[in-house]
Design a protein around this motif. Sequence first.
Motif, PDB file in Angstrom:
ATOM      1  N   ASN A 170       0.849  -1.135  -0.034  1.00  0.00           N
ATOM      2  CA  ASN A 170      -0.186   0.099  -0.188  1.00  0.00           C
ATOM      3  C   ASN A 170       1.001   1.331   0.006  1.00  0.00           C
ATOM      4  O   ASN A 170       1.938   1.293   0.346  1.00  0.00           O
ATOM      5  N   LYS A 171       0.029   2.362  -0.471  1.00  0.00           N
ATOM      6  CA  LYS A 171       0.697   3.743  -0.293  1.00  0.00           C
ATOM      7  C   LYS A 171       0.553   3.889   1.068  1.00  0.00           C
ATOM      8  O   LYS A 171      -0.520   3.782   1.807  1.00  0.00           O
ATOM      9  N   MET A 172       1.751   4.836   1.623  1.00  0.00           N
ATOM     10  CA  MET A 172       1.651   5.122   3.042  1.00  0.00           C
ATOM     11  C   MET A 172       1.893   6.523   3.112  1.00  0.00           C
ATOM     12  O   MET A 172       3.187   7.140   2.484  1.00  0.00           O
ATOM     13  N   ARG A 173       1.561   7.367   4.076  1.00  0.00           N
ATOM     14  CA  ARG A 173       1.853   8.755   4.359  1.00  0.00           C
ATOM     15  C   ARG A 173       3.140   8.430   5.410  1.00  0.00           C
ATOM     16  O   ARG A 173       3.208   7.547   5.923  1.00  0.00           O
ATOM     17  N   PHE A 174       4.027   9.530   5.788  1.00  0.00           N
ATOM     18  CA  PHE A 174       5.134   9.517   6.378  1.00  0.00           C
ATOM     19  C   PHE A 174       4.923   8.932   7.835  1.00  0.00           C
ATOM     20  O   PHE A 174       5.325   7.894   8.165  1.00  0.00           O
ATOM     21  N   GLY A 175       3.790   9.565   8.557  1.00  0.00           N
ATOM     22  CA  GLY A 175       3.432   9.247   9.716  1.00  0.00           C
ATOM     23  C   GLY A 175       3.130   7.757  10.058  1.00  0.00           C
ATOM     24  O   GLY A 175       3.553   7.187  10.889  1.00  0.00           O
ATOM     25  N   GLU A 176       2.338   7.407   9.044  1.00  0.00           N
ATOM     26  CA  GLU A 176       1.911   5.859   8.821  1.00  0.00           C
ATOM     27  C   GLU A 176       3.165   5.008   8.832  1.00  0.00           C
ATOM     28  O   GLU A 176       3.203   3.842   9.516  1.00  0.00           O
ATOM     29  N   LEU A 177       4.005   5.444   7.980  1.00  0.00           N
ATOM     30  CA  LEU A 177       5.333   4.605   7.513  1.00  0.00           C
ATOM     31  C   LEU A 177       6.172   4.704   8.999  1.00  0.00           C
ATOM     32  O   LEU A 177       6.767   3.600   9.389  1.00  0.00           O
ATOM     33  N   GLN A 178       6.411   5.576   9.672  1.00  0.00           N
ATOM     34  CA  GLN A 178       7.287   5.673  10.853  1.00  0.00           C
ATOM     35  C   GLN A 178       6.611   4.702  11.853  1.00  0.00           C
ATOM     36  O   GLN A 178       7.150   4.146  12.493  1.00  0.00           O
ATOM     37  N   ARG A 179       4.958   5.185  12.052  1.00  0.00           N
ATOM     38  CA  ARG A 179       4.378   4.227  13.203  1.00  0.00           C
ATOM     39  C   ARG A 179       4.661   2.497  12.614  1.00  0.00           C
ATOM     40  O   ARG A 179       4.831   1.701  13.560  1.00  0.00           O
ATOM     41  N   ALA A 180       4.729   2.373  11.398  1.00  0.00           N
ATOM     42  CA  ALA A 180       4.862   0.838  11.131  1.00  0.00           C
ATOM     43  C   ALA A 180       6.254   0.376  11.258  1.00  0.00           C
ATOM     44  O   ALA A 180       6.660  -0.972  11.320  1.00  0.00           O
ATOM     45  N   ILE A 181       7.273   0.964  11.439  1.00  0.00           N
ATOM     46  CA  ILE A 181       8.644   0.744  11.428  1.00  0.00           C
ATOM     47  C   ILE A 181       9.043   1.048  12.962  1.00  0.00           C
ATOM     48  O   ILE A 181       9.659   2.261  13.285  1.00  0.00           O
ATOM     49  N   ASP A 182       9.095   0.143  13.771  1.00  0.00           N
ATOM     50  CA  ASP A 182       9.323   0.530  15.114  1.00  0.00           C
ATOM     51  C   ASP A 182      10.823   0.624  15.302  1.00  0.00           C
ATOM     52  O   ASP A 182      11.591  -0.096  14.870  1.00  0.00           O
ATOM     53  N   GLY A 183      11.165   1.750  16.049  1.00  0.00           N
ATOM     54  CA  GLY A 183      12.445   2.072  16.395  1.00  0.00           C
ATOM     55  C   GLY A 183      13.435   3.095  15.251  1.00  0.00           C
ATOM     56  O   GLY A 183      14.404   3.295  15.660  1.00  0.00           O
ATOM     57  N   CYS A 184      12.673   3.322  14.441  1.00  0.00           N
ATOM     58  CA  CYS A 184      13.307   4.108  13.299  1.00  0.00           C
ATOM     59  C   CYS A 184      12.961   5.699  13.460  1.00  0.00           C
ATOM     60  O   CYS A 184      11.955   5.869  13.673  1.00  0.00           O
ATOM     61  N   THR A 185      13.822   6.254  13.720  1.00  0.00           N
ATOM     62  CA  THR A 185      13.835   7.673  13.835  1.00  0.00           C
ATOM     63  C   THR A 185      13.234   8.458  12.982  1.00  0.00           C
ATOM     64  O   THR A 185      13.350   8.036  11.670  1.00  0.00           O
TER      65      THR A 185
END
Length: 110
Positions: A35-50
Amino acid sequence: MYNIDEIIYSCPVEALSNILGKKWIAIIIWKLQDNKMRFGELQRAIDGCTKKMLIQQLDVLIDQGIVINDKKVSNNSVESTYYLSEAGIKLLPIMANMMAWSNQHLPCGH
């Protein structure tokens, strides 16, 4: 010749390994596969990535034509949606094969 981050590679496998070997890159690609993801969605989906690291790695992927950043302006704000380019989609079977090989041949400490 393959130019990745201002380093010249003569071997395409080495050039791709340089990209996929960067921290978070493979995870970002894998998260965007469906899927397409907005920045915040992507950040929440990747635990530990600043936030800073995610921005840097997305820039690498965009520069290499693996990820597309679709920007839309709405009411004086910019909405960015990230998704895999055709080249990025073609990486998915390669990554799946790498995971299968790793699961079969690399010890995971079990």
